[in-house]
Write a protein that holds these residues in place. Structure first.
Motif, PDB file in Angstrom:
ATOM      1  N   UNK A   6      26.097  58.859  42.125  1.00  0.00           N
ATOM      2  CA  UNK A   6      27.257  58.670  41.751  1.00  0.00           C
ATOM      3  C   UNK A   6      28.351  57.741  42.292  1.00  0.00           C
ATOM      4  N   UNK A   7      28.471  58.153  43.878  1.00  0.00           N
ATOM      5  CA  UNK A   7      29.177  57.109  44.648  1.00  0.00           C
ATOM      6  C   UNK A   7      28.769  55.746  44.727  1.00  0.00           C
ATOM      7  N   UNK A   8      27.349  55.238  44.378  1.00  0.00           N
ATOM      8  CA  UNK A   8      27.057  53.929  44.136  1.00  0.00           C
ATOM      9  C   UNK A   8      27.453  53.506  42.703  1.00  0.00           C
ATOM     10  N   UNK A   9      27.389  54.453  41.741  1.00  0.00           N
ATOM     11  CA  UNK A   9      28.102  53.936  40.408  1.00  0.00           C
ATOM     12  C   UNK A   9      29.494  53.647  40.622  1.00  0.00           C
ATOM     13  N   UNK A  10      30.223  54.405  41.233  1.00  0.00           N
ATOM     14  CA  UNK A  10      31.700  54.394  41.441  1.00  0.00           C
ATOM     15  C   UNK A  10      31.717  52.904  42.267  1.00  0.00           C
ATOM     16  N   UNK A  11      31.030  52.743  43.168  1.00  0.00           N
ATOM     17  CA  UNK A  11      31.253  51.468  44.057  1.00  0.00           C
ATOM     18  C   UNK A  11      30.979  50.429  43.268  1.00  0.00           C
ATOM     19  N   UNK A  12      30.115  50.415  42.025  1.00  0.00           N
ATOM     20  CA  UNK A  12      29.893  49.228  41.461  1.00  0.00           C
ATOM     21  C   UNK A  12      31.038  48.940  40.546  1.00  0.00           C
ATOM     22  N   UNK A  13      31.372  49.939  39.948  1.00  0.00           N
ATOM     23  CA  UNK A  13      32.656  49.880  38.916  1.00  0.00           C
ATOM     24  C   UNK A  13      33.821  49.210  39.756  1.00  0.00           C
ATOM     25  N   UNK A  14      34.147  49.898  40.964  1.00  0.00           N
ATOM     26  CA  UNK A  14      35.187  49.277  41.868  1.00  0.00           C
ATOM     27  C   UNK A  14      34.828  47.869  42.398  1.00  0.00           C
ATOM     28  N   UNK A  15      34.059  47.485  42.772  1.00  0.00           N
ATOM     29  CA  UNK A  15      33.906  46.300  43.210  1.00  0.00           C
ATOM     30  C   UNK A  15      33.833  44.988  42.106  1.00  0.00           C
ATOM     31  N   UNK A  16      33.374  45.502  40.873  1.00  0.00           N
ATOM     32  CA  UNK A  16      33.442  44.401  39.788  1.00  0.00           C
ATOM     33  C   UNK A  16      34.843  44.488  39.541  1.00  0.00           C
ATOM     34  N   UNK A  17      35.531  45.547  39.474  1.00  0.00           N
ATOM     35  CA  UNK A  17      36.942  45.486  39.009  1.00  0.00           C
ATOM     36  C   UNK A  17      37.808  44.499  40.071  1.00  0.00           C
ATOM     37  N   UNK A  18      37.778  44.986  41.435  1.00  0.00           N
ATOM     38  CA  UNK A  18      38.369  43.946  42.462  1.00  0.00           C
ATOM     39  C   UNK A  18      37.934  42.584  42.272  1.00  0.00           C
ATOM     40  N   UNK A  19      36.760  42.261  42.157  1.00  0.00           N
ATOM     41  CA  UNK A  19      36.164  40.870  41.889  1.00  0.00           C
ATOM     42  C   UNK A  19      36.984  40.095  40.675  1.00  0.00           C
ATOM     43  N   UNK A  20      36.978  40.904  39.509  1.00  0.00           N
ATOM     44  CA  UNK A  20      37.580  40.403  38.518  1.00  0.00           C
ATOM     45  C   UNK A  20      39.197  40.163  38.619  1.00  0.00           C
ATOM     46  N   UNK A  21      39.877  41.116  39.145  1.00  0.00           N
ATOM     47  CA  UNK A  21      41.397  40.815  39.302  1.00  0.00           C
ATOM     48  C   UNK A  21      41.385  39.660  40.285  1.00  0.00           C
ATOM     49  N   UNK A  22      40.560  39.621  41.478  1.00  0.00           N
ATOM     50  CA  UNK A  22      40.733  38.441  42.228  1.00  0.00           C
ATOM     51  C   UNK A  22      40.551  37.150  41.642  1.00  0.00           C
ATOM     52  N   UNK A  23      39.566  37.040  40.789  1.00  0.00           N
ATOM     53  CA  UNK A  23      39.377  35.771  39.991  1.00  0.00           C
ATOM     54  C   UNK A  23      40.487  35.391  39.125  1.00  0.00           C
ATOM     55  N   UNK A  24      40.885  36.470  38.478  1.00  0.00           N
ATOM     56  CA  UNK A  24      41.870  36.179  37.611  1.00  0.00           C
ATOM     57  C   UNK A  24      43.239  35.843  38.174  1.00  0.00           C
ATOM     58  N   UNK A  25      43.615  36.423  39.271  1.00  0.00           N
ATOM     59  CA  UNK A  25      44.912  35.968  40.029  1.00  0.00           C
ATOM     60  C   UNK A  25      44.448  34.419  40.492  1.00  0.00           C
ATOM     61  N   UNK A  26      43.453  34.244  41.271  1.00  0.00           N
ATOM     62  CA  UNK A  26      43.117  32.888  41.534  1.00  0.00           C
ATOM     63  C   UNK A  26      43.333  31.796  40.224  1.00  0.00           C
ATOM     64  N   UNK A  27      42.664  32.312  38.955  1.00  0.00           N
ATOM     65  CA  UNK A  27      42.749  31.346  38.137  1.00  0.00           C
ATOM     66  C   UNK A  27      43.952  31.082  37.503  1.00  0.00           C
ATOM     67  N   UNK A  28      45.031  32.141  37.387  1.00  0.00           N
ATOM     68  CA  UNK A  28      46.249  32.055  36.938  1.00  0.00           C
ATOM     69  C   UNK A  28      47.196  31.120  37.751  1.00  0.00           C
ATOM     70  N   UNK A  29      46.857  31.145  39.177  1.00  0.00           N
ATOM     71  CA  UNK A  29      47.622  30.252  40.091  1.00  0.00           C
ATOM     72  C   UNK A  29      47.437  29.078  40.191  1.00  0.00           C
ATOM     73  N   UNK A  30      45.889  28.642  39.934  1.00  0.00           N
ATOM     74  CA  UNK A  30      45.428  27.272  39.954  1.00  0.00           C
ATOM     75  C   UNK A  30      45.159  26.616  38.527  1.00  0.00           C
ATOM     76  N   UNK A  31      45.614  27.430  37.610  1.00  0.00           N
ATOM     77  CA  UNK A  31      45.332  26.721  35.992  1.00  0.00           C
ATOM     78  C   UNK A  31      46.289  25.998  35.696  1.00  0.00           C
ATOM     79  N   UNK A  32      46.062  24.471  35.216  1.00  0.00           N
ATOM     80  CA  UNK A  32      46.893  23.599  34.674  1.00  0.00           C
ATOM     81  C   UNK A  32      47.421  24.091  33.428  1.00  0.00           C
ATOM     82  N   UNK A  33      48.606  23.411  33.133  1.00  0.00           N
ATOM     83  CA  UNK A  33      49.144  23.774  31.677  1.00  0.00           C
ATOM     84  C   UNK A  33      48.386  23.262  30.633  1.00  0.00           C
ATOM     85  N   UNK A  34      48.154  24.042  29.427  1.00  0.00           N
ATOM     86  CA  UNK A  34      47.227  23.686  28.515  1.00  0.00           C
ATOM     87  C   UNK A  34      47.877  23.072  27.453  1.00  0.00           C
TER      88      UNK A  34
END
Length: 365
Positions: A6-34
């Motif tokens: 159960x802890x491994x399952x929770x760690x997978x959910x947590x790690x993918x969520x942290x990764x997703x948020x980090x990538x979203x933040x980096x993309x929002x900051x680096x994104x040129x105007x469309x």
């Protein structure tokens, strides 16, 4: 044992969520105007009809029309590539002949019918596959699948190899890898003979089957990859036979656009183009976290993360249609964010995650 899994399952959910948020933040900051990017549910049609990229779809239609008239695929492809200033080096700049022959056989109307039937099949497969999630999650998931799929079934998209590859892989992922692996392998095999990108999906399937000791599935996947390698070798020889030393060389696939590539390309082919850049960036990467709440999450996570990295590293700005290979399945992960959140926050595995530990148990067995 159950607590550890159960802890491994929770760690997978947590790690993918942290990764997703980090990538979203980096993309929002680096994104040129469309400023020039098309938006909305017609964005794919705009991208492939009104912009210079429409040359691709015109080329594929012209090749299919002449193949339907009885001409040789490779001779026609080489001739039209030269006429329209398309490269013939390296050999894979000439697409695999599968879709052209299908198009020649059933025509555009037949392609539309096939696309809608496959989308309907994908909806049914995924509604059943998400049986361990609540009715609301299942309904939202198939709604996102239907919306995303219907938005891309356009005259421009149906001649793109990536569109068919993505639709076939969407169905493949919906089958259970233990009980229904022949169907999973069959649809993945169909995808790889349309667009070679799908070999990465087959490799991910094979890797998981190998560590779970599902030897029959490993053998079947190895057989498919072997057949595809032979097919690709024949394709190479056929292209070499018709090209000339003076034919054009393709520019290198060194886009190196980073995670912003996924935000830009998804915005051009989906409803994310209607949203402000920060929100579009967030919704571009959150599906990865949602997929981690599946009972067996490793195949979609490996596939989406792996091919997303391919786009980020190699896709040029005019290769935005590569993203179709991840659709319409990818954005369905948004429907499962609630299950991921419960998995992270609760001391036990949430109802939508009830079988989550089985994935880790099978991997370690």
């Amino acid at each position: 044992m159950a607590s550890r899994l159960a802890m491994q399952a929770r760690l997978l959910c947590l790690s993918t969520t942290v990764l997703a948020l980090a990538l979203a933040l980096a993309s929002a900051l680096l994104q040129p105007d469309r400023t020039d990017a098309p938006v909305g549910l017609t964005s794919l049609a705009a991208t492939t009809s009104d912009l210079p990229e429409n040359r691709d779809t015109q080329l594929y239609r012209a090749i299919a029309a002449r193949v339907a008239a009885g001409e040789n695929y490779y001779e026609v492809a080489a001739e039209l590539h030269r006429e329209r200033s398309y490269p013939l080096f390296p050999f894979f700049t000439v697409r695999l002949p599968t879709l052209a022959h299908v198009n020649a056989a059933i025509g555009s109307s037949g392609l539309f019918v096939a696309a809608w039937l496959l989308l309907l099949g994908a909806i049914l497969v995924w509604f059943r596959a998400l049986a361990d999630h609540g009715l609301v999650t299942r309904t939202l998931a198939v709604a996102l699948l239907a919306l995303g799929g219907a938005a891309t079934i356009t005259p421009a998209a149906i001649v793109l190899h990536e569109f068919w590859c993505g639709l076939l892989l969407t169905i493949a992922m919906g089958f259970q890898p233990r009980k229904e692996w022949p169907m999973q392998v069959a649809f993945a095999a169909a995808a790889v003979f349309v667009r070679e990108f799908a070999v990465l999906f087959l490799l991910a399937m094979g890797f998981l089957a190998l560590i779970e000791r599902r030897w029959r599935q490993v053998a079947a996947i190895a057989g498919v990859i072997g057949l595809f390698a032979a097919f690709l070798a024949l394709h190479y020889l056929a292209v070499v036979e018709v090209r000339l030393p003076a034919d054009l060389q393709s520019p290198p696939w060194t886009g190196l656009r980073g995670p912003t590539a996924l935000v830009q390309d998804l915005a051009r082919v989906s409803w994310l183009g209607l949203l402000p850049i920060p929100l579009a960036a967030l919704l571009t990467f959150l599906p990865l976290a949602g997929w981690s709440s599946l009972a067996r999450p490793m195949l979609p996570i490996l596939w989406f993360a792996g091919f997303g990295a391919v786009i980020a590293l190699f896709a040029r700005p005019n290769n935005e249609y590569w993203i179709l290979t991840m659709l319409p399945a990818y954005l369905v992960g948004l429907a499962m964010i609630g299950s991921t959140w419960r998995c992270i926050m609760q001391t036990g595995i949430s109802r939508g995650r009830a079988g989550g530990a089985a994935a880790f148990d099978s991997i370690q067995s």
